[in-house]
Design a protein around this motif. Structure first.
Motif, short mmCIF file in Angstrom:
data_model
loop_
_atom_site.label_atom_id
_atom_site.label_comp_id
_atom_site.label_asym_id
_atom_site.label_seq_id
_atom_site.Cartn_x
_atom_site.Cartn_y
_atom_site.Cartn_z
N ARG A 39 -38.08 8.78 79.63
CA ARG A 39 -38.03 10.02 78.85
C ARG A 39 -36.59 10.34 78.46
NH1 ARG A 39 -40.76 15.87 80.23
NH2 ARG A 39 -39.53 17.06 78.76
N ASP A 40 -35.64 10.09 79.37
CA ASP A 40 -34.24 10.37 79.07
C ASP A 40 -33.73 9.57 77.88
OD1 ASP A 40 -34.13 12.19 81.14
OD2 ASP A 40 -33.22 10.78 82.56
N LYS A 41 -34.06 8.27 77.84
CA LYS A 41 -33.62 7.43 76.72
C LYS A 41 -34.29 7.88 75.42
CE LYS A 41 -32.53 3.33 79.40
NZ LYS A 41 -32.86 1.94 79.67
N ALA A 43 -35.35 10.92 74.72
CA ALA A 43 -34.77 12.21 74.33
C ALA A 43 -33.39 12.02 73.71
CB ALA A 43 -34.68 13.13 75.54
N GLU A 44 -32.58 11.14 74.30
CA GLU A 44 -31.24 10.88 73.77
C GLU A 44 -31.32 10.33 72.34
OE1 GLU A 44 -27.86 7.63 74.82
OE2 GLU A 44 -28.57 8.85 76.50
N TRP A 45 -32.20 9.36 72.12
CA TRP A 45 -32.36 8.77 70.79
C TRP A 45 -32.86 9.83 69.80
CZ3 TRP A 45 -36.20 7.94 67.19
CH2 TRP A 45 -35.87 7.07 66.16
N THR A 46 -33.77 10.68 70.26
CA THR A 46 -34.35 11.70 69.38
C THR A 46 -33.29 12.68 68.92
OG1 THR A 46 -36.45 11.48 70.54
CG2 THR A 46 -36.16 13.45 69.20
N ILE A 47 -32.40 13.07 69.80
CA ILE A 47 -31.30 13.98 69.42
C ILE A 47 -30.41 13.32 68.38
CG2 ILE A 47 -29.21 15.11 70.28
CD1 ILE A 47 -30.84 15.53 72.93
N GLU A 48 -30.10 12.02 68.58
CA GLU A 48 -29.28 11.29 67.61
C GLU A 48 -30.02 11.15 66.27
OE1 GLU A 48 -28.42 7.63 69.61
OE2 GLU A 48 -27.07 8.61 71.04
N GLU A 49 -31.33 10.88 66.32
CA GLU A 49 -32.13 10.74 65.11
C GLU A 49 -32.20 12.05 64.34
OE1 GLU A 49 -34.70 8.78 62.30
OE2 GLU A 49 -33.07 8.19 63.63
#
Length: 79
Positions: A39-41, A43-49
């Motif tokens: 989930r952390d990875k 979430a991190e990608w989603t914020i960048e996207e």
């Protein structure tokens, strides 16, 4: 329920083995963008996207939803 079409969602897959990042398309349908092992990875990608998409749309922001508040939790994933 009135789904916010275009929102980004971070959800577990049906087997709860991976986390999916998707875009709500209404009617419980979602377009899956990426799959992650945690989930952390995801979430991190989603914020960048979201930031990348905001740059492309002159600052239009997308909401990020997680399983507890995602309006497109229904079936109907497409890749």
């Amino acid at each position: 329920m009135n789904e916010p079409i275009g929102s980004l969602c971070v959800l577990p897959d049906e087997q709860h083995a991976h986390w999916l990042v998707s875009i709500c398309q209404g009617g419980g349908n979602k377009l899956v963008l990426r799959r992650f092992e945690s989930r952390d990875k995801a979430a991190e990608w989603t914020i960048e996207e979201r930031a990348r998409r905001a740059d492309e749309t002159n600052g239009a922001s997308m909401t990020i939803h997680f399983p507890d508040d995602c309006p497109c939790c229904g079936g109907g994933s497409t890749w």
